[in-house]
Design a protein around this motif. Structure first.
Motif, PDB file in Angstrom:
ATOM      1  N   TRP A  32      66.051  48.049  79.682  1.00 59.14           N
ATOM      2  CA  TRP A  32      66.346  46.749  80.295  1.00 59.14           C
ATOM      3  C   TRP A  32      65.589  46.592  81.611  1.00 59.14           C
ATOM      4  O   TRP A  32      65.100  45.514  81.923  1.00 59.14           O
ATOM      5  CB  TRP A  32      67.839  46.609  80.505  1.00 59.14           C
ATOM      6  N   MET A  33      65.481  47.671  82.372  1.00 58.88           N
ATOM      7  CA  MET A  33      64.712  47.622  83.613  1.00 58.88           C
ATOM      8  C   MET A  33      63.241  47.330  83.333  1.00 58.88           C
ATOM      9  O   MET A  33      62.597  46.536  84.042  1.00 58.88           O
ATOM     10  CB  MET A  33      64.842  48.954  84.351  1.00 58.88           C
ATOM     11  N   THR A  34      62.697  47.930  82.288  1.00 59.04           N
ATOM     12  CA  THR A  34      61.298  47.691  81.918  1.00 59.04           C
ATOM     13  C   THR A  34      61.079  46.246  81.494  1.00 59.04           C
ATOM     14  O   THR A  34      60.070  45.629  81.847  1.00 59.04           O
ATOM     15  CB  THR A  34      60.886  48.648  80.786  1.00 59.04           C
ATOM     16  N   VAL A  35      62.039  45.699  80.731  1.00 60.36           N
ATOM     17  CA  VAL A  35      61.930  44.304  80.285  1.00 60.36           C
ATOM     18  C   VAL A  35      61.944  43.363  81.489  1.00 60.36           C
ATOM     19  O   VAL A  35      61.107  42.451  81.605  1.00 60.36           O
ATOM     20  CB  VAL A  35      63.074  43.955  79.315  1.00 60.36           C
ATOM     21  N   LYS A  36      62.895  43.557  82.401  1.00 58.00           N
ATOM     22  CA  LYS A  36      62.979  42.699  83.588  1.00 58.00           C
ATOM     23  C   LYS A  36      61.712  42.811  84.433  1.00 58.00           C
ATOM     24  O   LYS A  36      61.184  41.801  84.916  1.00 58.00           O
ATOM     25  CB  LYS A  36      64.200  43.084  84.426  1.00 58.00           C
ATOM     26  N   LEU A  37      61.248  44.031  84.630  1.00 56.65           N
ATOM     27  CA  LEU A  37      60.052  44.246  85.440  1.00 56.65           C
ATOM     28  C   LEU A  37      58.834  43.581  84.808  1.00 56.65           C
ATOM     29  O   LEU A  37      58.034  42.949  85.508  1.00 56.65           O
ATOM     30  CB  LEU A  37      59.811  45.747  85.600  1.00 56.65           C
ATOM     31  N   SER A  38      58.702  43.693  83.485  1.00 54.34           N
ATOM     32  CA  SER A  38      57.550  43.109  82.791  1.00 54.34           C
ATOM     33  C   SER A  38      57.543  41.592  82.904  1.00 54.34           C
ATOM     34  O   SER A  38      56.513  40.985  83.217  1.00 54.34           O
ATOM     35  CB  SER A  38      57.560  43.519  81.316  1.00 54.34           C
ATOM     36  N   ILE A  39      58.698  40.964  82.666  1.00 55.73           N
ATOM     37  CA  ILE A  39      58.762  39.504  82.678  1.00 55.73           C
ATOM     38  C   ILE A  39      58.540  38.956  84.091  1.00 55.73           C
ATOM     39  O   ILE A  39      57.774  37.996  84.288  1.00 55.73           O
ATOM     40  CB  ILE A  39      60.109  39.028  82.109  1.00 55.73           C
ATOM     41  N   CYS A  40      59.203  39.554  85.082  1.00 57.07           N
ATOM     42  CA  CYS A  40      59.035  39.087  86.468  1.00 57.07           C
ATOM     43  C   CYS A  40      57.596  39.290  86.949  1.00 57.07           C
ATOM     44  O   CYS A  40      57.030  38.421  87.631  1.00 57.07           O
ATOM     45  CB  CYS A  40      60.010  39.814  87.386  1.00 57.07           C
ATOM     46  N   SER A  41      57.005  40.407  86.600  1.00 60.40           N
ATOM     47  CA  SER A  41      55.617  40.668  86.978  1.00 60.40           C
ATOM     48  C   SER A  41      54.669  39.694  86.295  1.00 60.40           C
ATOM     49  O   SER A  41      53.680  39.253  86.887  1.00 60.40           O
ATOM     50  CB  SER A  41      55.229  42.107  86.619  1.00 60.40           C
ATOM     51  N   LEU A  42      54.983  39.351  85.034  1.00 58.06           N
ATOM     52  CA  LEU A  42      54.158  38.380  84.320  1.00 58.06           C
ATOM     53  C   LEU A  42      54.190  37.021  85.006  1.00 58.06           C
ATOM     54  O   LEU A  42      53.144  36.378  85.177  1.00 58.06           O
ATOM     55  CB  LEU A  42      54.645  38.255  82.877  1.00 58.06           C
ATOM     56  N   LEU A  43      55.378  36.575  85.389  1.00 55.17           N
ATOM     57  CA  LEU A  43      55.498  35.274  86.048  1.00 55.17           C
ATOM     58  C   LEU A  43      54.692  35.241  87.349  1.00 55.17           C
ATOM     59  O   LEU A  43      53.983  34.263  87.634  1.00 55.17           O
ATOM     60  CB  LEU A  43      56.967  34.963  86.330  1.00 55.17           C
ATOM     61  N   LEU A  44      54.795  36.320  88.143  1.00 53.59           N
ATOM     62  CA  LEU A  44      54.028  36.376  89.378  1.00 53.59           C
ATOM     63  C   LEU A  44      52.530  36.441  89.099  1.00 53.59           C
ATOM     64  O   LEU A  44      51.731  35.797  89.789  1.00 53.59           O
ATOM     65  CB  LEU A  44      54.469  37.592  90.205  1.00 53.59           C
ATOM     66  N   SER A  45      52.141  37.182  88.072  1.00 46.51           N
ATOM     67  CA  SER A  45      50.726  37.303  87.718  1.00 46.51           C
ATOM     68  C   SER A  45      50.148  35.959  87.289  1.00 46.51           C
ATOM     69  O   SER A  45      49.025  35.605  87.672  1.00 46.51           O
ATOM     70  CB  SER A  45      50.545  38.323  86.598  1.00 46.51           C
ATOM     71  N   VAL A  46      50.908  35.219  86.483  1.00 44.73           N
ATOM     72  CA  VAL A  46      50.440  33.911  86.024  1.00 44.73           C
ATOM     73  C   VAL A  46      50.283  32.953  87.201  1.00 44.73           C
ATOM     74  O   VAL A  46      49.288  32.218  87.303  1.00 44.73           O
ATOM     75  CB  VAL A  46      51.408  33.338  84.973  1.00 44.73           C
ATOM     76  N   LEU A  64      61.417  54.011  90.497  1.00 43.72           N
ATOM     77  CA  LEU A  64      62.140  53.038  89.688  1.00 43.72           C
ATOM     78  C   LEU A  64      62.538  53.676  88.361  1.00 43.72           C
ATOM     79  O   LEU A  64      61.731  54.316  87.692  1.00 43.72           O
ATOM     80  CB  LEU A  64      61.272  51.805  89.435  1.00 43.72           C
ATOM     81  N   SER A  65      63.788  53.496  87.969  1.00 42.37           N
ATOM     82  CA  SER A  65      64.311  54.122  86.749  1.00 42.37           C
ATOM     83  C   SER A  65      64.009  53.252  85.536  1.00 42.37           C
ATOM     84  O   SER A  65      64.892  52.585  84.978  1.00 42.37           O
ATOM     85  CB  SER A  65      65.819  54.355  86.887  1.00 42.37           C
ATOM     86  N   ASP A  66      62.758  53.254  85.108  1.00 41.32           N
ATOM     87  CA  ASP A  66      62.371  52.510  83.923  1.00 41.32           C
ATOM     88  C   ASP A  66      62.581  53.384  82.693  1.00 41.32           C
ATOM     89  O   ASP A  66      63.160  54.460  82.766  1.00 41.32           O
ATOM     90  CB  ASP A  66      60.929  52.052  84.036  1.00 41.32           C
ATOM     91  N   VAL A  67      62.099  52.927  81.540  1.00 40.02           N
ATOM     92  CA  VAL A  67      62.331  53.666  80.304  1.00 40.02           C
ATOM     93  C   VAL A  67      61.613  55.012  80.302  1.00 40.02           C
ATOM     94  O   VAL A  67      62.114  55.998  79.720  1.00 40.02           O
ATOM     95  CB  VAL A  67      61.910  52.801  79.087  1.00 40.02           C
ATOM     96  N   VAL A  68      60.457  55.092  80.947  1.00 44.67           N
ATOM     97  CA  VAL A  68      59.738  56.367  81.008  1.00 44.67           C
ATOM     98  C   VAL A  68      60.497  57.367  81.872  1.00 44.67           C
ATOM     99  O   VAL A  68      60.657  58.542  81.504  1.00 44.67           O
ATOM    100  CB  VAL A  68      58.313  56.153  81.551  1.00 44.67           C
ATOM    101  N   ARG A  69      60.973  56.912  83.021  1.00 50.30           N
ATOM    102  CA  ARG A  69      61.752  57.795  83.897  1.00 50.30           C
ATOM    103  C   ARG A  69      63.034  58.251  83.196  1.00 50.30           C
ATOM    104  O   ARG A  69      63.434  59.423  83.293  1.00 50.30           O
ATOM    105  CB  ARG A  69      62.085  57.043  85.179  1.00 50.30           C
ATOM    106  N   ALA A  70      63.681  57.325  82.477  1.00 46.48           N
ATOM    107  CA  ALA A  70      64.899  57.670  81.751  1.00 46.48           C
ATOM    108  C   ALA A  70      64.605  58.701  80.662  1.00 46.48           C
ATOM    109  O   ALA A  70      65.380  59.644  80.458  1.00 46.48           O
ATOM    110  CB  ALA A  70      65.514  56.417  81.132  1.00 46.48           C
TER     111      ALA A  70
END
Length: 241
Positions: free
Chosen positions: A27-41, A186-192
């Motif tokens: 869930w952390m990875t999903v949130k990070l990806s979407i928020c980063s995408l919005l800022l990138s766009v 950050l506790s993303d899926v890789v860290r988990a």
């Protein structure tokens, strides 16, 4: 023998009790990806507009931005941005005699990834804007549309048709780059997956689980991107025929 096999399989599917940790990391990875995408766009649209501008005050900084970001590895940039921001903030708090402020890793991850991939989206959108025939914008101006209306109704729909392949590629790379945020705490899926693997002494298994999760993300993303490409290509294929 068969009973032992199914017992081992059942333990594997239950993820040894680490399922909730992996779910939180996912869930952390999903949130990070979407928020980063919005800022990138957002940065990509602003950067593309600046690079296409005739003003040197806009064009030059945008060119420097894309040149530097695309020429430095993402891992190096992430460390530079994260620790430099923390250092500048610490200096500011010392100068202003404020309490020490620790940057939130999630916010730092969004800013860092958004800033990095904003450069790639800048070039993607710049090329897409240039691909739109100039006569389309001239016709929109002749009809009396404002600048905002020209962008919304004329430029953006046609631009996205050319930009979507590049946007999709940038999005795929951005998703995978979220794995880098584990180095800033950050506790993303890789860290988990790493924590679960080290605790259970089954690191290889949990890394495979993390890889499968990323593969699921990219597969779903391909489906959505294909639908968007068909949506923005509406009427084009019929016209070509």
């Amino acid at each position: 023998m068969l009973q032992d096999f199914f017992h081992t399989l059942g333990e594997s599917l239950s993820l040894k009790g680490y399922g909730s940790i992996l779910l939180d990391g996912t869930w952390m990875t999903v949130k990070l990806s979407i928020c980063s995408l919005l800022l990138s766009v957002l940065l990509g649209l602003l950067g593309a507009s600046a690079k296409l501008s005739s003003s040197k005050f806009l064009n030059f900084p945008a060119t420097v931005y894309t040149t530097l970001i695309r020429g430095i590895p993402d891992l190096v940039l992430m460390l530079l941005i994260f620790y430099s921001l923390q250092t500048w903030l610490a200096d500011l708090t010392d100068y202003m005699e404020w309490d020490y402020i620790q940057i939130d890793p999630f916010s730092a991850g969004i800013v860092t990834l958004g800033f990095i991939y904003g450069a790639y989206f800048t070039e993607t959108f710049r090329g897409a804007i240039l691909a739109v025939p100039r006569g389309q914008m001239e016709a929109a101006t002749a009809y009396g549309l404002s600048r905002a209306q020209r962008f919304r109704f004329v430029l953006f729909p046609q631009m996205m048709r050319f930009a979507l392949p590049g946007v999709g590629n940038n999005w795929m790379v951005l998703i995978k780059s979220t794995a880098l945020v584990s180095i800033i705490g950050l506790s993303d899926v890789v860290r988990a997956a790493q924590d679960a693997g080290k605790s259970s002494y089954r690191l290889f298994f949990f890394l495979l689980v993390a890889a499968a999760i990323y593969l699921l993300f990219t597969t779903l993303s391909n489906i959505v991107l294909s639908a968007l490409e068909r949506r923005f290509a509406t009427g084009v294929r019929e016209a070509v025929r």
